[in-house]
Structure formats: C-alpha cells, structure tokens
Design a protein around this motif. Structure first.
Motif, PDB file in Angstrom:
ATOM      1  N   LEU A   3       0.835  -1.202   0.000  1.00  0.00           N
ATOM      2  CA  LEU A   3       0.000   0.000   0.000  1.00  0.00           C
ATOM      3  C   LEU A   3       0.870   1.253   0.000  1.00  0.00           C
ATOM      4  N   ASN A   4       1.927   1.238   0.790  1.00  0.00           N
ATOM      5  CA  ASN A   4       2.822   2.393   0.851  1.00  0.00           C
ATOM      6  C   ASN A   4       3.500   2.640  -0.491  1.00  0.00           C
ATOM      7  N   ASP A   5       4.007   1.569  -1.118  1.00  0.00           N
ATOM      8  CA  ASP A   5       4.668   1.708  -2.415  1.00  0.00           C
ATOM      9  C   ASP A   5       3.680   2.209  -3.469  1.00  0.00           C
ATOM     10  N   PHE A   6       2.467   1.684  -3.398  1.00  0.00           N
ATOM     11  CA  PHE A   6       1.442   2.113  -4.359  1.00  0.00           C
ATOM     12  C   PHE A   6       1.140   3.599  -4.203  1.00  0.00           C
ATOM     13  N   GLU A   7       1.014   4.061  -2.968  1.00  0.00           N
ATOM     14  CA  GLU A   7       0.691   5.465  -2.724  1.00  0.00           C
ATOM     15  C   GLU A   7       1.802   6.367  -3.252  1.00  0.00           C
ATOM     16  N   LEU A   8       3.055   5.987  -3.026  1.00  0.00           N
ATOM     17  CA  LEU A   8       4.179   6.786  -3.512  1.00  0.00           C
ATOM     18  C   LEU A   8       4.219   6.819  -5.041  1.00  0.00           C
ATOM     19  N   LYS A   9       3.982   5.663  -5.654  1.00  0.00           N
ATOM     20  CA  LYS A   9       4.033   5.564  -7.119  1.00  0.00           C
ATOM     21  C   LYS A   9       2.902   6.364  -7.755  1.00  0.00           C
ATOM     22  N   ALA A  10       1.689   6.228  -7.215  1.00  0.00           N
ATOM     23  CA  ALA A  10       0.540   6.934  -7.770  1.00  0.00           C
ATOM     24  C   ALA A  10       0.667   8.440  -7.573  1.00  0.00           C
ATOM     25  N   THR A  11       1.193   8.851  -6.409  1.00  0.00           N
ATOM     26  CA  THR A  11       1.365  10.281  -6.135  1.00  0.00           C
ATOM     27  C   THR A  11       2.346  10.898  -7.116  1.00  0.00           C
ATOM     28  N   ALA A  12       3.434  10.169  -7.417  1.00  0.00           N
ATOM     29  CA  ALA A  12       4.413  10.657  -8.384  1.00  0.00           C
ATOM     30  C   ALA A  12       3.807  10.748  -9.778  1.00  0.00           C
ATOM     31  N   PHE A  13       2.976   9.777 -10.132  1.00  0.00           N
ATOM     32  CA  PHE A  13       2.325   9.784 -11.441  1.00  0.00           C
ATOM     33  C   PHE A  13       1.398  10.991 -11.581  1.00  0.00           C
ATOM     34  N   ILE A  14       0.596  11.247 -10.555  1.00  0.00           N
ATOM     35  CA  ILE A  14      -0.348  12.367 -10.593  1.00  0.00           C
ATOM     36  C   ILE A  14       0.387  13.701 -10.653  1.00  0.00           C
ATOM     37  N   ALA A  15       1.508  13.785  -9.940  1.00  0.00           N
ATOM     38  CA  ALA A  15       2.272  15.039  -9.912  1.00  0.00           C
ATOM     39  C   ALA A  15       2.821  15.392 -11.289  1.00  0.00           C
ATOM     40  N   GLY A  16       3.003  14.407 -12.140  1.00  0.00           N
ATOM     41  CA  GLY A  16       3.536  14.651 -13.472  1.00  0.00           C
ATOM     42  C   GLY A  16       2.499  14.982 -14.515  1.00  0.00           C
ATOM     43  N   LEU A  17       1.232  15.041 -14.126  1.00  0.00           N
ATOM     44  CA  LEU A  17       0.152  15.332 -15.069  1.00  0.00           C
ATOM     45  C   LEU A  17      -0.062  16.828 -15.214  1.00  0.00           C
ATOM     46  N   PRO A  18      -0.736  17.241 -16.293  1.00  0.00           N
ATOM     47  CA  PRO A  18      -1.138  18.655 -16.386  1.00  0.00           C
ATOM     48  C   PRO A  18      -1.956  19.037 -15.163  1.00  0.00           C
ATOM     49  N   ASP A  19      -1.853  20.285 -14.750  1.00  0.00           N
ATOM     50  CA  ASP A  19      -2.469  20.727 -13.502  1.00  0.00           C
ATOM     51  C   ASP A  19      -3.961  20.406 -13.419  1.00  0.00           C
ATOM     52  N   LYS A  20      -4.699  20.666 -14.515  1.00  0.00           N
ATOM     53  CA  LYS A  20      -6.153  20.441 -14.457  1.00  0.00           C
ATOM     54  C   LYS A  20      -6.494  18.964 -14.334  1.00  0.00           C
ATOM     55  N   HIS A  21      -5.662  18.094 -14.926  1.00  0.00           N
ATOM     56  CA  HIS A  21      -5.886  16.654 -14.784  1.00  0.00           C
ATOM     57  C   HIS A  21      -5.480  16.192 -13.390  1.00  0.00           C
ATOM     58  N   ALA A  22      -4.341  16.739 -12.911  1.00  0.00           N
ATOM     59  CA  ALA A  22      -3.834  16.335 -11.599  1.00  0.00           C
ATOM     60  C   ALA A  22      -4.827  16.681 -10.490  1.00  0.00           C
ATOM     61  N   ALA A  23      -5.469  17.822 -10.610  1.00  0.00           N
ATOM     62  CA  ALA A  23      -6.412  18.226  -9.573  1.00  0.00           C
ATOM     63  C   ALA A  23      -7.587  17.262  -9.489  1.00  0.00           C
ATOM     64  N   ILE A  24      -8.122  16.867 -10.652  1.00  0.00           N
ATOM     65  CA  ILE A  24      -9.264  15.941 -10.674  1.00  0.00           C
ATOM     66  C   ILE A  24      -8.849  14.556 -10.206  1.00  0.00           C
ATOM     67  N   LEU A  25      -7.734  14.082 -10.746  1.00  0.00           N
ATOM     68  CA  LEU A  25      -7.323  12.712 -10.431  1.00  0.00           C
ATOM     69  C   LEU A  25      -6.864  12.586  -8.978  1.00  0.00           C
ATOM     70  N   LYS A  26      -6.252  13.644  -8.433  1.00  0.00           N
ATOM     71  CA  LYS A  26      -5.838  13.596  -7.028  1.00  0.00           C
ATOM     72  C   LYS A  26      -7.052  13.486  -6.112  1.00  0.00           C
ATOM     73  N   GLN A  27      -8.093  14.218  -6.449  1.00  0.00           N
ATOM     74  CA  GLN A  27      -9.320  14.156  -5.648  1.00  0.00           C
ATOM     75  C   GLN A  27      -9.933  12.762  -5.709  1.00  0.00           C
ATOM     76  N   TYR A  28     -10.010  12.210  -6.904  1.00  0.00           N
ATOM     77  CA  TYR A  28     -10.584  10.870  -7.056  1.00  0.00           C
ATOM     78  C   TYR A  28      -9.697   9.825  -6.377  1.00  0.00           C
ATOM     79  N   PHE A  29      -8.383   9.954  -6.566  1.00  0.00           N
ATOM     80  CA  PHE A  29      -7.445   8.994  -5.986  1.00  0.00           C
ATOM     81  C   PHE A  29      -7.543   8.995  -4.457  1.00  0.00           C
ATOM     82  N   THR A  30      -7.580  10.196  -3.889  1.00  0.00           N
ATOM     83  CA  THR A  30      -7.574  10.301  -2.425  1.00  0.00           C
ATOM     84  C   THR A  30      -8.842   9.753  -1.793  1.00  0.00           C
TER      85      THR A  30
END
Length: 313
Positions: A15-42
């Motif tokens: 779970l910890n590795d997944f959270e780190l990997k997914a967070t890094a992936f979201i951080a690399g997205l365009p801002d408008k995509h990152a905002a939506i996906l971060k909300q859904y992911f969290t």
C-alpha cells in the motif's frame, strides 16, 4: 528494523509503495488533470484500499490494478483534451463516441459516476458492461456445414435440398416453405428473388442454380391433367404441395433438425442486422425478432451512433 522492534507501527508495504508511485504519477500530469485525479485517488481509490488494509494486507496485484485504473482515467481525460472537451463540457454524444472507440472498462464507469455525483460533469448515461452472449444452440460452423451439404449432396431429393436451404439461410418455417407458389418466385434480369416477408430477398447464385434446375425438371415432367401445379414444390396430386413430413425426414436423416436450426439461424441474424430488418426480410413478427435479440444480447438497439443523433419531426 524499527518496525520489527516495535518502535514504529507496522505499515502495509504494498500500500505504501502504491501510494508513492501513484502520487508521483499524478504530480507529473497537467495541472487540471492532476487536480481531478488527485481528488478521485484520495477519496475513492486510496480511502478504500486503506479500509481494506485494516483487515488484510494489500497484495501486489491489487496495487498494480489500482495504479492501472489511475492511468486509464488519465487516458479518458487526455481523450477529452484531444477532442476539445473537458469533464464540465462532456455530453452524451461525446461519451458514446469515446466508448465506441475504446474497450469498455469498469473504471471509466466508476469514475464518471463519481464525477456526476460531485457535479464535475453533466448527467450523462454511462453504459454498463455488456453481458456475454449465451452459447448458440447450434454453432455457426455447424449451420454452414449443413448448408454446404445441401448444396452438394445429390442423394437428397432436390425439393428437400432447396427447402432446407431456405430454412438454414433465411430462417424460414418448414410449413411456409412447402406452401410457396410458383408465382412467389420472380426472375428478373438474371436475379431470382422470393418475398418471404415484406421485402423480397435476392437468392444467392448457388441457391438460384438449384431452384432453376428444379423448375426446369418440373416443366419437363408429364403435366397433370388440366395443367400443372401452382405449388413451387408440388405433391403427388396437383392440388397438394409436397409433404412437410417427407421433407423433415430427408433433412433429419442428415442431422438437420428443422426447428432447432431455424431458431439458431434467427439468433445469428439478429446479431448481424437490426431485429426490425430481420422481421421484415424473414417474415417473422417484430416481437419475435426482438425476443431473439434480447435472448442473445444483440447490441443493435444500443449502438452509440443511434443514440447520439436525434430526428426532428
């Protein structure tokens, strides 16, 4: 070491590795995509995984699957960008077009339903997973092998061969086939057609050849007193057509069970063309055609392009 010693609380490594990997992936997205996906992911993906981790460890396959879901959601958001759209401007026509171009993924349905609930997009109808089609009562290859048999086996009486082909190819009832009249056959400029239903059907060349042979042989036979029979498949007496029982016997001797293959052929046809067309050409009730379509999970009624356009009266 500190976890083993009890100094630090135990963590779920996957779970910890997944959270780190997914967070890094979201951080690399365009801002408008990152905002939506971060909300859904969290609030959807990570929250549910943490709840699950309280009773059982998260497995590597589960973590990989949830990470793949995040990438698929980003694929949808990128597709919207490519088409000049966003979640806020997504409409039903565009959504249908997306699912017409992409394989169904349950994560898309889950994400879009979440977006609708949170007013990130309008009230669009997300298609569900199509149920698998039931196994055919008679497989397609069996039907076509019987068609080849009737086209080639000269040991079967010619009228029974033709009637069998009408059943196997055009899903006709045996009782209707034996009652066909010569006037039901139209030979126009080399094309032979028969109106089994409302719309005449042009017969394939192979069946046309057999039917013309049958008509030629019928004319060459000694006519009945007072003229020939009006029936396409005449019986022993001019006022009688050929016997259903005899034809059924000829066909069953070759493993062709009339009712069974006819039902299977209708099932095939409603997979290939809309039920209304099948009813019109084959000559069955529209309710019967729709029932076959429903039983076989035919998809013509929900074809996206049909729902994406409306006709003004």
């Amino acid at each position: 070491m500190l976890i083993s010693a009890g100094t630090l609380s135990a963590i779920d490594v996957e779970l910890n590795d997944f959270e780190l990997k997914a967070t890094a992936f979201i951080a690399g997205l365009p801002d408008k995509h990152a905002a939506i996906l971060k909300q859904y992911f969290t609030w959807e993906i990570l929250r549910k995984l943490r709840q699950r981790a309280t009773t059982q460890p998260v497995t590597a396959s589960t973590a990989n699957s949830r990470y793949s879901e995040s990438r698929k959601i980003e694929g949808l958001l990128a597709w919207l960008d490519d088409h000049g759209l966003s979640l806020s401007t997504l409409n039903q026509a565009a959504l249908d077009r997306f699912f017409a171009e992409h394989d169904y993924q349950s994560v898309h349905r889950t994400f879009l339903n979440w977006a609708v609930r949170h007013h990130l997009t309008g009230p669009v109808a997300v298609p569900g997973r199509k149920p698998p089609r039931p196994d055919a009562s008679v497989p397609d290859e069996v039907i076509w092998s019987k068609i080849d048999l009737l086209l080639e086996d000269r040991s079967i009486p010619l009228p029974s061969r033709i009637i069998g082909l009408f059943i196997l190819v055009f899903a006709q009832r045996l009782c209707d086939c034996v009652r066909l009249r010569r006037t039901d056959v139209v030979d126009d400029k080399g094309e032979v057609s028969i109106a089994f239903g409302k719309t005449p059907v042009v017969l394939p060349a192979s069946i046309t050849s057999l039917l013309r042979q049958h008509l030629d042989e019928s004319r060459a036979e000694r006519p009945f007193a007072g003229g020939g029979s009006e029936w396409l498949f005449a019986g022993a007496m001019p006022q009688h057509h050929t016997s259903e029982a005899n034809v059924a016997l000829h066909l069953s001797s070759r493993g062709i069970r009339v009712r069974e293959v006819r039902r299977a052929r209708i099932d095939q046809l409603v997979q290939q063309v809309p039920a209304s067309v099948v009813a019109d050409v084959v000559g069955i009730n529209i309710a019967t055609a729709l029932k076959h379509a429903a039983n076989t999970n035919a998809t013509w009624g929900t074809y996206p392009e049909l729902r994406a356009t409306t006709t003004e009266e």
